[in-house]
Design a protein around this motif. Structure first.
Motif, short mmCIF file in Angstrom:
data_model
loop_
_atom_site.label_atom_id
_atom_site.label_comp_id
_atom_site.label_asym_id
_atom_site.label_seq_id
_atom_site.Cartn_x
_atom_site.Cartn_y
_atom_site.Cartn_z
N ARG A 1 0.84 -1.21 0.00
CA ARG A 1 0.00 0.00 0.00
C ARG A 1 0.87 1.26 0.00
O ARG A 1 0.55 2.24 -0.66
N HIS A 2 1.96 1.20 0.76
CA HIS A 2 2.87 2.35 0.78
C HIS A 2 3.43 2.61 -0.61
O HIS A 2 3.45 3.76 -1.09
N ALA B 1 0.91 4.15 -2.80
CA ALA B 1 0.70 5.55 -2.45
C ALA B 1 1.79 6.43 -3.05
O ALA B 1 1.50 7.50 -3.62
N SER C 1 3.93 10.41 2.08
CA SER C 1 2.82 9.51 1.74
C SER C 1 2.56 8.53 2.87
O SER C 1 1.42 8.28 3.24
N LEU D 1 -0.87 8.36 5.18
CA LEU D 1 -1.64 7.12 5.37
C LEU D 1 -1.78 6.79 6.84
O LEU D 1 -2.84 6.33 7.29
N LEU E 1 -3.60 11.02 -3.32
CA LEU E 1 -3.91 9.73 -2.72
C LEU E 1 -5.41 9.48 -2.61
O LEU E 1 -5.86 8.33 -2.67
N LEU F 1 -5.50 1.99 -0.83
CA LEU F 1 -4.41 2.39 0.04
C LEU F 1 -4.68 2.17 1.52
O LEU F 1 -3.74 2.07 2.31
#
Length: 196
Positions: free
Chosen positions: A24-25, A28, A117, A121, A179, A186
């Motif tokens: 997910r990182h 992003a 990012s 998140l 994002l 994400l």
């Protein structure tokens, strides 16, 4: 770079990275890099792949000081596979330990969006509405708490915006906006809420 490169890069990422949170990182950072490429009139696919692959080897080789540590292994692998030299160099430059100066706009942008990012998140995870309605003030409030996402250097967050020549609040708002359309991918859903 062409658009056909993206599925191959995703397959490579999945081969090297099992962690949902790390995937997910990287997604992003890809989203933020694609948005900045559009903003600056740069190669969207090249910038996107740079963001997507920047932590390719982190799960297997997290030791930044090791000779085969992050991101050295990824740089060698991506070079062998024919990825552009500017992508490989940008990935190397995002890790301060290698001493590769961030000279190009691509390199500065990757540094600027990487930690930010991840921090955004992290803020989204603890907000009832996630990324929706998040403001730079929401992010800066969490930055003041040393215990929140303690591994993230607040100086790096600010220096990234400075290196791009962009006001910090403007930079944060830009990355949040980049994002937001990808929030479903994400942020963890009920099925993987325990991930990362």
């Amino acid at each position: 770079m062409d658009r056909d490169s993206r599925p191959a890069a995703w397959d490579l990422l999945c081969e090297w990275t099992e962690s949902d949170s790390l995937r997910r990182h990287m997604l992003a950072v890809e989203a933020a890099m694609r948005a900045y490429a559009l903003h600056f009139g740069e190669d969207v696919d090249l910038w996107g792949l740079t963001g997507l692959l920047h932590d390719l080897d982190y799960e297997r080789h997290p030791d930044l000081s090791a000779s085969d540590g992050h991101p050295r292994t990824a740089m060698a692998l991506l070079s062998e596979r024919g990825y552009p030299a500017e992508l490989v160099r940008a990935i190397g430059s995002h890790a301060d330990g290698l001493g590769i100066p961030r000279e190009s706009l691509l390199e500065r942008a990757l540094f600027a969006v990487d930690e930010l990012s991840g921090f955004i998140l992290a803020v989204a995870y603890v907000r009832p509405d996630g990324l929706s309605g998040m403001t730079p003030q929401s992010v800066k409030k969490k930055m003041k708490s040393a215990a929140f996402a303690a591994a993230v250097s607040r100086d790096d967050l600010r220096h990234g915006a400075e290196a791009l020549g962009i006001d910090f609040d403007t930079h944060v708002a830009f990355v949040i906006a980049a994002l937001l359309p990808h929030a479903d991918r994400l942020l963890p859903g009920p099925a993987d809420a325990g991930a990362g």
